[in-house]
Scaffold this active site. Structure first.
Site, mmCIF file in Angstrom:
data_model
loop_
_atom_site.group_PDB
_atom_site.id
_atom_site.type_symbol
_atom_site.label_atom_id
_atom_site.label_comp_id
_atom_site.label_asym_id
_atom_site.label_seq_id
_atom_site.Cartn_x
_atom_site.Cartn_y
_atom_site.Cartn_z
ATOM 1 N N LYS A 151 0.722 -25.401 23.873
ATOM 2 C CA LYS A 151 1.914 -24.754 24.422
ATOM 3 C C LYS A 151 2.425 -25.468 25.663
ATOM 4 C CE LYS A 151 -0.298 -20.835 24.580
ATOM 5 N NZ LYS A 151 -1.474 -21.170 23.764
ATOM 6 N N GLY B 128 -5.356 -22.055 29.683
ATOM 7 C CA GLY B 128 -5.042 -23.324 30.328
ATOM 8 C C GLY B 128 -4.103 -24.166 29.490
ATOM 9 N N HIS B 129 -3.279 -24.956 30.165
ATOM 10 C CA HIS B 129 -2.380 -25.884 29.495
ATOM 11 C C HIS B 129 -2.662 -27.285 30.027
ATOM 12 C CE1 HIS B 129 -0.339 -22.478 27.970
ATOM 13 N NE2 HIS B 129 0.407 -22.223 29.016
ATOM 14 N N GLN C 187 -2.795 -17.910 25.682
ATOM 15 C CA GLN C 187 -3.603 -17.612 24.491
ATOM 16 C C GLN C 187 -2.770 -17.745 23.213
ATOM 17 O OE1 GLN C 187 -3.717 -14.964 27.059
ATOM 18 N NE2 GLN C 187 -5.390 -16.008 28.062
ATOM 19 N N ASP D 160 -4.687 -22.442 22.506
ATOM 20 C CA ASP D 160 -5.006 -23.875 22.612
ATOM 21 C C ASP D 160 -4.209 -24.720 21.624
ATOM 22 O OD1 ASP D 160 -7.153 -23.318 24.516
ATOM 23 O OD2 ASP D 160 -8.287 -22.600 22.785
#
Length: 427
Positions: free
Chosen positions: A16, A40-41, A223, A13
């Protein structure tokens, strides 16, 4: 031309997606090399906000070819839903490539993940319940289902039977659940075959040929380093290798072709799920970081645990990944604090420790040793160069760089694509 690895240097988180998207216009391929839809991004383009769960961030850059590598575990329903959502918003997803060697998250993997976490009770790991861990376990146990298996019904049926031989025993006799029918699973998986077919290819060959032809390839980890199955805070980790070495195995590219490894660092620290977190804050500062930083998981929807910057884990990330650069994100969130503590070491059993302890017990009992740096109150979201930052913000960045062991080559000063200060070019 360079092959770049971009990965999280904390517990994930870190931002990225923003970093990958920033580089997207300069690279030819963006490759997810591990993880699944448990990561998630968030990418902000203009006034549009995109939440990506399984797709590489390069999907939003028309000139870029997005690739899902062999090290990723794929939930077909999630992938197709994500593609459909982007298509509805006018994003062209036709260039996506998926490795035929990537493993599929089956319905029974999701079931096993959820019932196992409930069974563990207070000892639970804090998984997302999306079947990622059981899918990687099947892969290692050699009963996994790969994308290519969708195109041979006989092989698919045999593999599902092999996987369910044990799982149905577990479900019925330990968890008091109904057995899962082989035919039902096979039928459900075959529905995805034609829909995925246009994307499936030998991505290992494609990527190596791209590098041989002087294309720029960016490998994007999910991650973060401290969630790596081998190098993270085990057992409170993910089931794959988000570290730099995972890019080689998860994409099929040799280590000699990697020219740069970029670690993404948040200007403070967050973590989702269970596990030790030395700098975690339980006071109003922690709540303020959560509120101002909008610290809620893109995929999980869970509030993130928040704490001050931890230079010990940053140094560790530099070492295990061979980091050449850092991208520091969310510096703007710290605007307004008069003093900003930074963890420079730990105290364990009365002794000062400046490197990450290898012992799980020691890390669990580690207490942060802080140095305090002066903060700033000026708005930094419009800064375009390092010199535009307030002096105290500059000093904060320099201090983090000195403590972390690699140069900070870019700084995020806001969520937008253009709200980034580039100090040194990554390409």
């Amino acid at each position: 031309m360079p092959a770049l690895v971009l990965l999280g240097a904390q517990w994930g988180d870190e931002g990225k997606g923003k970093a990958t998207d920033l580089l997207g216009g300069s690279v030819d391929y963006v490759v997810r090399y591990q993880g699944g839809n448990n990561a998630g991004h968030t990418v902000v383009v203009g006034d549009q906000k995109y939440a990506l769960h399984l797709l590489p961030s390069g999907i939003l850059t028309p000139e870029c070819t997005p690739v899902i590598g062999n090290g990723v575990v794929v939930d077909p329903s999630v992938l197709l839903s994500e593609l459909s959502g982007l298509n509805e918003r006018g994003v062209d997803t036709s260039k996506l490539l998926i490795s035929g060697n990537a493993h599929i998250i089956t319905p029974y993997n999701v079931t096993v993940d959820k019932v196992t976490e409930r069974f563990l009770g207070k000892r639970k790991i804090g998984t997302t319940g999306r079947g990622i861990g059981p899918t990687y376990a099947d892969k290692i146990n050699r009963v996994g289902i790969r994308v290519q298996d969708l195109y041979d019904e006989s092989i698919l049926t045999q593999k599902v039977e092999a996987a369910l031989d044990v799982k149905n025993q577990l479900l019925t006799k330990l968890y008091n659940r109904r057995a899962i029918a082989v035919d039902q699973v096979v039928e459900e998986l075959l529905v995805y075959a034609d829909k995925l077919a246009p994307y499936v290819t030998d991505t290992i060959l494609v990527l190596n040929q791209a590098l041989e032809n002087d294309k720029v390839v960016l490998f994007e980890g999910g991650q973060g380093t401290l969630l790596d199955i081998d190098h993270g805070t085990y057992p409170f980790v993910t089931s794959s290798n988000p570290t730099a070495g995972g890019a080689c195995t998860g994409a099929g590219v040799g280590p000699t072709k990697i020219s740069r490894v970029i670690g993404i660092l948040k200007a403070y620290t967050t973590r989702v799920g269970a596990g030790p977190f030395p700098t975690e804050l339980f006071d109003e500062d922690g709540e303020a970081l959560r509120r101002i930083g909008r610290e809620r998981g893109v995929t999980t929807g869970r509030d993130r645990r928040c704490g001050w910057f931890d230079a010990v884990i940053a140094r560790y990330a530099t070492r295990v990944n061979g980091l050449t650069d850092f991208f520091l994100t969310k510096l703007d969130v710290l605007t307004g604090w008069e003093q900003i503590p930074v963890c420079v070491a730990y105290e364990i059993d009365g002794k000062r420790v400046e490197e990450l302890p290898y012992s799980q017990s020691d890390f669990h009992h580690a207490k942060p040793v802080y140095e305090t740096l002066p903060g700033w109150s000026e708005d930094i979201t419009k800064a375009k160069s390092f010199s535009d930052l307030p002096k105290n913000a500059q000093n904060y960045v320099k201090a983090l760089e000195d403590m972390s062991g690699a140069p900070i080559s870019a700084i995020g000063v806001g969520p937008g694509r253009d709200e980034t200060i580039e100090i040194n070019s990554f390409i």
